[in-house]
Structure formats: structure tokens, C-alpha cells
Scaffold this active site. Structure first.
Site, short mmCIF file in Angstrom:
data_model
loop_
_atom_site.label_atom_id
_atom_site.label_comp_id
_atom_site.label_asym_id
_atom_site.label_seq_id
_atom_site.Cartn_x
_atom_site.Cartn_y
_atom_site.Cartn_z
N GLU A 96 0.89 -1.16 -0.23
CA GLU A 96 0.04 0.14 0.10
C GLU A 96 0.87 1.35 0.08
O GLU A 96 0.63 2.21 -0.68
CB GLU A 96 -1.02 0.04 1.06
CG GLU A 96 -1.61 1.37 1.33
CD GLU A 96 -2.99 1.14 2.13
OE1 GLU A 96 -3.83 0.36 1.75
OE2 GLU A 96 -3.34 1.83 3.12
N ARG A 155 -2.55 33.58 -17.47
CA ARG A 155 -3.14 34.57 -16.64
C ARG A 155 -2.31 35.65 -16.49
O ARG A 155 -0.89 35.66 -16.32
CB ARG A 155 -3.07 34.04 -15.12
CG ARG A 155 -3.71 34.66 -14.08
CD ARG A 155 -5.04 35.33 -14.22
NE ARG A 155 -5.39 36.05 -13.10
CZ ARG A 155 -6.73 36.49 -13.08
NH1 ARG A 155 -7.46 36.50 -14.13
NH2 ARG A 155 -6.84 37.44 -11.78
#
Ligand code: FAD
Length: 387
Positions: free
Chosen positions: A250, A276
Site C-alpha cells: 500500500e 493568466r
């Protein structure tokens, strides 16, 4: 805003790159309805079923048990591609939890009968699995657990209370860890395969979370729950080893999905900073913004190298407990920094739910807690250094 860039994994074989792109295209095609489901904490059965059919969930399991027969590194590449393309980080987390805490333990420790009974349906996602180790008084110190499994004729009677159990509300199979005999730490702990709905085992109402809200979680209450002797996974007293095997997989593999998530955010932020404009030029031209993007790139590349090192060791059949802890700590913390920077780069828009960056930051924060906190990973790493 969806971006698709070419696969930039220099060392991957042509076959692995092709596979990565195939998984990424699939992940990008999943329904993009996460924003509302995140708000309402709703799990996507539809996307779960699609991922199951696609074959992600059984990737490392041999084909004879319904898996994909892939090596660990290829599995990690697939999970990175899933983390990149699928915006539902809660779903990706639930898939990872299912794979490492139920598919892998049943495959590696299950009897032939248990594998035949559960594995192919877990691999295809027709059944959902989870594991229950944490208790209200036993978190990081998981083996201070109080849950017991008392041997009786033909089986065991379990009692205890488990908390923070990912997938429990939707699970068909819960792997419950409990003490079968007195012992210190992991000694005397065993694991049991318990089908949902078994008398004496109750799943509580869903627990509401800060992030990963589309991944269901609940408490599991176990009161005089009888299970036959055939329910035990591995041998009595092998629970500690089963848990450590799950955690090695995991900690290494779940972080692959976070690498994908960071890469997508890097691309989103780079594109945004280029277009931007403030004070007459693109914000990317300001060093403090460009530095954040550079740090994100460093985080993605270093994270991938660390998870793949753990995967490569596992493919060689070598111990990777420390390397998985190094990867888990570095990647989860890098993911939090990356998404905090991403909110900053997008400014007010980054703070709005519509742009889905604030959600990614909330999702990322869970990574420094689940599968063992950063503090506990540093204990494992320090022990590896002999201190
Ligand atoms: C999103 C999510 C999913 C989860 N899924 C599951 C699941 O499916 N199944 C399951 O069984 N559990 C699950 N958990 C539980 C998780 O494993 C525990 O939350 C985690 O191990 C920490 O335990 P705790 O929350 O009790 O914190 P505690 O152990 O009480 O820790 C509190 C703080 O103290 C620190 N600390 C504790 N001990 C030490 C030490 N020795 N040295 C230094 N610092 C220390 C911790 O690092 C932390 O900062 C999940 C948790 C989360 C957040």
C-alpha cells in the site's frame, strides 16, 4: 479544464508507455461528476464498476485467479495513470485500499479454497474488500488492539470495535484483525475473512471526512460474531505479517496514484500561469511563481523515482519496507506542498470549489495520515538506519 500531455517516462519500455497511455485515456473517459459527489460524500458505483471491468483491481494477481499478471512496476505505472486521469481521488483511494488490503492478502495468504471463493470477484471489482485494524484506542500503535477472537468448537467468536475503515459501507468482505491469543505487539494477532452481513458484525453510518469524501468510511462493530475455522487468513498468529505485507504494497503503490495527481496539477498550473496576466505580463514570468512550478516538477520526478525504486525491489522479491516508508513520506508530503502551491498560483480561483484544486489539497492531506502517519514512517526509516 482537461489537459493531455505525452507520456514523459523516459525509462519506461515501449510496452509500458503504451500501457500507461491506454490506462490514462480510460481514466480520462470516466464521468467527471466528482465536484457534486464530493460535496455530498457520494461513492461512484458506476466508475467503480468501469475500473473493475477495465482490469485495474487485479493487475498484480496471476491470470489463473482472474488477475492481470503484471509486475509491480507496471502496476504502479497503471495506478499513476489512473491518478492522473481520474479526478475522483476518493475513488482512486478506495480502489487502492481494496487492492492492497484485500486483493493482495487473499492472493498471498489465502488457502486455495479462499482464493477460488473470493479472488476473481475481488479482481474484477464485482466484490469490494477492506481491512479493519484500527481501533478507537489503537491507531499508530495498531497492535495495542483489544479486539479478540476466542477459539471455540469449529471456529472463533470475535468481539471488538474498529474505526476509520475505508470501504466498509460498501464492502462485501471485511478482513478483521483480532487477538487469538495473548501476546505482545503483533504476536497473537490473526486475520479473518468475514463476509459483510455476518451475524454479529455491524457497519456503522458513514464517517464524514475533510477530503477523499467520495471514498466511503465507517466504524465496524463486532459483538459475539461467530466465524468458522475456514475464515482464518493464513495461520493463527500470522496477522502481524499479513498486515505488514499489505502495508508494504500500500505505502509504495498508493503513492503512484499521488504522483499522477501531482503531474496533472503541474500541467494545470503551468498552463494557467502562462495565460493568466497581471501587471502586464503572464504570472509565470514572476520568479516566485516559476519557482513554485519548478518545485512541483522536482516533486513529481523525485516522487516517481522513489515509488518505482520500492516497486523494483518488490519485483526482485527483496524487502522494501524502508524504501516504501521513504516513498510514502516523501510523496505524501510533496503532494500536500504541491497542492498548497497550486491554490496559491491560481489565487482566488484556486480557493473556489469550481477549479477543483482546493479539493485536491483536502484529498492530499489524508496521505500523511493513512497507511501509517509521516511520524510513524520516520520511525520505520530511523529503525532501518539502526537508530
Ligand atoms: C483517510 C483514512 C483512511 C483510513 N483507512 C483505514 C482503513 O481502511 N483501515 C484501518 O484499519 N484504518 C484506517 N485508517 C486509520 C489510520 O491507519 C490511522 O488514522 C493512523 O494509523 C493514525 O492513527 P490515529 O488516527 O489513531 O492517530 P494516533 O496514533 O493517535 O496519532 C496522533 C498523532 O500522534 C503521532 N504519533 C503517534 N505515535 C507516535 C510515535 N511513536 N512517534 C511520533 N509520533 C507519534 C501521530 O503521527 C499523529 O500525528 C484510515 C485513516 C484515514 C485518515
Amino acid at each position: 479544464m482537461r489537459t493531455v500531455a505525452p507520456t514523459p517516462i523516459e525509462w519506461a519500455t515501449a510496452e509500458q508507455s503504451e500501457y500507461y497511455d491506454w490506462v490514462r485515456r480510460f481514466a480520462l473517459s470516466l464521468p467527471d461528476d466528482t465536484r457534486t459527489r464530493d460535496r455530498d460524500s457520494v461513492f461512484s458505483w458506476e466508475s467503480w464498476a468501469s475500473c473493475g471491468e477495465f482490469g485495474i483491481m487485479g493487475l498484480p494477481v496471476p491470470e489463473e485467479y482472474g488477475g492481470g499478471g503484471a509486475d509491480v512496476v507496471t502496476t504502479m505505472l497503471a495506478l499513476e495513470a489512473l491518478g492522473y486521469g481520474c479526478r475522483d481521488a476518493g475513488l482512486v483511494f478506495s480502489i487502492n485500499a481494496h487492492m492492497w488490503t484485500s486483493v493482495i492478502p487473499v492472493w498471498t495468504y489465502g488457502s486455495e479454497d479462499q482464493k477460488r471463493k473470493w479472488l476473481s470477484d475481488l479482481c474484477s471489482g464485482r466484490l469490494i474488500g477492506c481491512h479493519a485494524i484500527t481501533e478507537p484506542e489503537a491507531g499508530s500503535d495498531a497492535f495495542a488492539m483489544k479486539a479478540t477472537a476466542k477459539p471455540v468448537q469449529d471456529g472463533f467468536v470475535l468481539n471488538g470495535r474498529k474505526t476509520f475503515i475505508t470501504n466498509a459501507p460498501v464492502a462485501d468482505l471485511i478482513i478483521v484483525f483480532a487477538r487469538t491469543s495473548d501476546g505482545v505487539g503483533p504476536f497473537g494477532v490473526s486475520a479473518f475473512l468475514i463476509p459483510a452481513g455476518t451475524d454479529g458484525m455491524t457497519v456503522g453510518g458513514g464517517m464524514e471526512k475533510m477530503g477523499l469524501r467520495t471514498s466511503p468510511m465507517a466504524e465496524v462493530m463486532i459483538d459475539d460474531c461467530f466465524v468458522p475455522v475456514t475464515s482464518i487468513l493464513g495461520k493463527p498468529g500470522q496477522g502481524g505479517e499479513i498486515f505488514h505485507t499489505s502495508m508494504e504494497w500500500e505505502r509504495a503503490c498508493i503513492m503512484s496514484s499521488q504522483v499522477g495527481m501531482m503531474r496533472r496539477t503541474l500541467e494545470t498550473c503551468t498552463a494557467y500561469a502562462r495565460q493568466r496576466r497581471q501587471f502586464g505580463k503572464p504570472i509565470a514570468k514572476y520568479e516566485s511563481i516559476a519557482d513554485k512550478l519548478a518545485n512541483m516538477k522536482i516533486a513529481v520526478d523525485a516522487s516517481r523515482a522513489l515509488v518505482m525504486r520500492a516497486g523494483w525491489l518488490m519485483d526482485q522479491g527483496r524487502d522494501a519496507m524502508v524504501e516504501a516508508a521513504v516513498a510514502k513520506t516523501f510523496v505524501s508530503e510533496a503532494n500536500v506542498r504541491t497542492h498548497a502551491d497550486a491554490v496559491q498560483i491560481l489565487g482566488g480561483y484556486g480557493y473556489m470549489t469550481e477549479f477543483e484544486i482546493e479539493r485536491a489539497l483536502r484529498d492530499a492531506l489524508g496521505g500523511t495520515i493513512y497507511s501509517g502517519t509521516s511520524e510513524i514512517q520516520r520511525r520505520i526509516i530511523a529503525r532501518g538506519l539502526g537508530v
